[in-house]
Scaffold this active site. Structure first.
Site, PDB file in Angstrom:
ATOM      1  N   HIS A  12      -7.966   5.088   3.464  1.00 20.70           N
ATOM      2  CA  HIS A  12      -8.036   6.541   3.210  1.00 20.70           C
ATOM      3  C   HIS A  12      -6.876   7.014   2.321  1.00 20.70           C
ATOM      4  O   HIS A  12      -6.409   8.143   2.448  1.00 20.70           O
ATOM      5  CB  HIS A  12      -8.067   7.305   4.540  1.00 20.70           C
ATOM      6  CG  HIS A  12      -6.876   7.063   5.419  1.00 20.70           C
ATOM      7  ND1 HIS A  12      -6.955   6.938   6.791  1.00 20.70           N
ATOM      8  CD2 HIS A  12      -5.558   6.901   5.127  1.00 20.70           C
ATOM      9  CE1 HIS A  12      -5.750   6.728   7.291  1.00 20.70           C
ATOM     10  NE2 HIS A  12      -4.881   6.711   6.310  1.00 20.70           N
ATOM     11  N   HIS A  59      -1.646  12.458   9.919  1.00 22.93           N
ATOM     12  CA  HIS A  59      -0.367  12.032   9.313  1.00 22.93           C
ATOM     13  C   HIS A  59       0.661  13.156   9.347  1.00 22.93           C
ATOM     14  O   HIS A  59       1.428  13.339   8.406  1.00 22.93           O
ATOM     15  CB  HIS A  59      -0.580  11.599   7.865  1.00 22.93           C
ATOM     16  CG  HIS A  59      -1.521  10.459   7.655  1.00 22.93           C
ATOM     17  ND1 HIS A  59      -2.881  10.575   7.777  1.00 22.93           N
ATOM     18  CD2 HIS A  59      -1.294   9.165   7.302  1.00 22.93           C
ATOM     19  CE1 HIS A  59      -3.461   9.406   7.502  1.00 22.93           C
ATOM     20  NE2 HIS A  59      -2.527   8.533   7.223  1.00 22.93           N
ATOM     21  N   HIS A 193      -0.357  -2.120   4.452  1.00 21.16           N
ATOM     22  CA  HIS A 193       0.581  -1.344   3.631  1.00 21.16           C
ATOM     23  C   HIS A 193       1.811  -0.943   4.430  1.00 21.16           C
ATOM     24  O   HIS A 193       1.739  -0.782   5.643  1.00 21.16           O
ATOM     25  CB  HIS A 193      -0.065  -0.127   2.975  1.00 21.16           C
ATOM     26  CG  HIS A 193      -0.606   0.968   3.871  1.00 21.16           C
ATOM     27  ND1 HIS A 193      -1.611   0.780   4.799  1.00 21.16           N
ATOM     28  CD2 HIS A 193      -0.291   2.290   3.951  1.00 21.16           C
ATOM     29  CE1 HIS A 193      -1.905   1.936   5.379  1.00 21.16           C
ATOM     30  NE2 HIS A 193      -1.101   2.870   4.896  1.00 21.16           N
ATOM     31  N   GLU A 240      -2.761   1.048  10.966  1.00 21.81           N
ATOM     32  CA  GLU A 240      -3.951   1.924  10.973  1.00 21.81           C
ATOM     33  C   GLU A 240      -5.256   1.126  11.074  1.00 21.81           C
ATOM     34  O   GLU A 240      -6.295   1.696  11.426  1.00 21.81           O
ATOM     35  CB  GLU A 240      -4.007   2.747   9.679  1.00 21.81           C
ATOM     36  CG  GLU A 240      -2.930   3.798   9.540  1.00 21.81           C
ATOM     37  CD  GLU A 240      -2.973   4.499   8.173  1.00 21.81           C
ATOM     38  OE1 GLU A 240      -2.300   5.517   8.045  1.00 21.81           O
ATOM     39  OE2 GLU A 240      -3.659   4.025   7.247  1.00 21.81           O
TER      40      GLU A 240
HETATM   41  C1  DHB Z   1      -0.992   5.413   1.224  1.00 20.91           C
HETATM   42  C2  DHB Z   1      -1.864   4.870   2.183  1.00 20.91           C
HETATM   43  C3  DHB Z   1      -2.150   5.583   3.361  1.00 20.91           C
HETATM   44  O1  DHB Z   1      -2.988   5.112   4.346  1.00 20.91           O
HETATM   45  C4  DHB Z   1      -1.600   6.836   3.589  1.00 20.91           C
HETATM   46  O2  DHB Z   1      -1.950   7.488   4.707  1.00 20.91           O
HETATM   47  C5  DHB Z   1      -0.730   7.365   2.650  1.00 20.91           C
HETATM   48  C6  DHB Z   1      -0.432   6.662   1.474  1.00 20.91           C
HETATM   49  C7  DHB Z   1      -0.687   4.707  -0.063  1.00 20.91           C
HETATM   50  O3  DHB Z   1      -0.918   3.505  -0.207  1.00 20.91           O
HETATM   51  O4  DHB Z   1      -0.206   5.377  -0.993  1.00 20.91           O
HETATM   52 FE    FE Z   2      -2.774   6.496   6.258  1.00 16.41          FE
END
Ligand code: DHB
Ligand code: FE
Length: 280
Positions: A12, A59, A193, A240
């Protein structure tokens, strides 16, 4: 009775939202990523769900660190979108179905998931980016939606196995609703990530692909991971991916793969999408 048609899990990443606003879908950076969603959109157009239950993480928009419910269910007839700081255009509000939500709430609590019920809930990019990926080509949202927000921001956060069990309970809750509704389950977040600290920019393609395979064929594999171990393998925000287990749990044992697509990187993230049809 209500019936689960299937589920979709997807990253997302906020940058996707901005790319859609700026109509960058056909540009070299984005084309392969967006092409991966076409079969999912076609499948959704065929099965025509009435309601989407969206399992995602807030978030810091609706819940800030002062009060963080572990599992929060939207019980409203409308949900407004807002941007918590990514510069995303605000999307049209979503219709909810409070009566359906209260049934889900009762059933989940009966099944020992002590959720927080929310009669007002702002939804952030974790909810809206996936909805826009599926349906931005339509003049209005074609489904009602029920947000189900899982804390992956403030530790302690729920374990992977808890999300698989939550999904199973959600499946029972949906299938005991007397109205003839077609329900699709979304799980949003991941894949690997890490946005801050020494490992900022960390991505593990192998782990992401193992997670996708597990969600399809052997959800127990991912469910057995501890939170620490998922963070080690997928990054602090990669945790996540537990949302994907909630979708899988709701679908029962037998599923058919509609689409499985992975593209890396999008922004700082391994971007995956999976669509599964529930076996009749
Ligand atoms: C990114 C990924 C995410 O799941 C998020 O909530 C905010 C940023 C990213 O890779 O930039
Ligand atoms: Fe996220």
């Amino acid at each position: 009775m209500a019936r689960i048609v299937g589920g979709v899990t997807t990253s997302h990443i906020p940058a996707i939202g901005n790319a859609m606003t700026e109509k960058l879908e056909q540009t070299p950076y984005w084309k392969r990523f967006f092409d991966g969603y076409e079969p999912v959109k076609e499948w959704l157009a065929e099965v025509e769900p009435d309601i989407a239950i969206v399992v995602y993480n807030d978030h810091g928009l609706n819940f800030f660190l002062d009060k963080v419910p572990t599992i929060a269910l939207g019980c409203a007839d409308e949900y407004h979108n807002a941007d918590e700081g990514w510069g995303l255009t605000t999307a049209a509000s979503f219709k909810g179905d409070a009566e359906f939500s209260w049934h889900i709430a009762e059933s989940l609590i009966e099944q020992e998931f002590d959720i927080t019920t929310c009669q007002e809930m702002l939804v952030d990019h974790g909810f809206i980016v996936p909805m826009a990926l599926m349906w931005r080509h339509l003049p209005e949202w074609p489904v009602k939606a029920v947000p189900l927000a899982i804390n992956t921001v403030q530790h302690p956060i729920p374990k992977a196995r808890r999300l698989l069990k939550l999904g199973r309970a959600l499946g029972k809750a949906i299938e005991s609703y007397p109205e003839d509704l077609k329900v699709v389950i979304f799980g949003t977040g991941g894949m690997s990530h890490q946005l801050q600290g020494e490992r900022a920019g960390f991505i593990d393609v192998d782990f992401d692909l193992e997670c996708m395979e597990s969600v399809i064929n052997n959800p127990e594999w991912l469910a057995d991971f501890s939170t620490d171990e998922i963070i080690r393998r997928a990054g602090t925000e990669g945790v996540e991916v537990i949302m994907w287990l909630a979708m899988r749990g709701a679908l029962g044992d037998d599923v058919k793969v509609v689409q499985k697509h992975y593209h890396v990187p999008i922004s700082n993230t391994g971007a995956g999408v999976l669509a599964l049809e529930k076996a009749a």
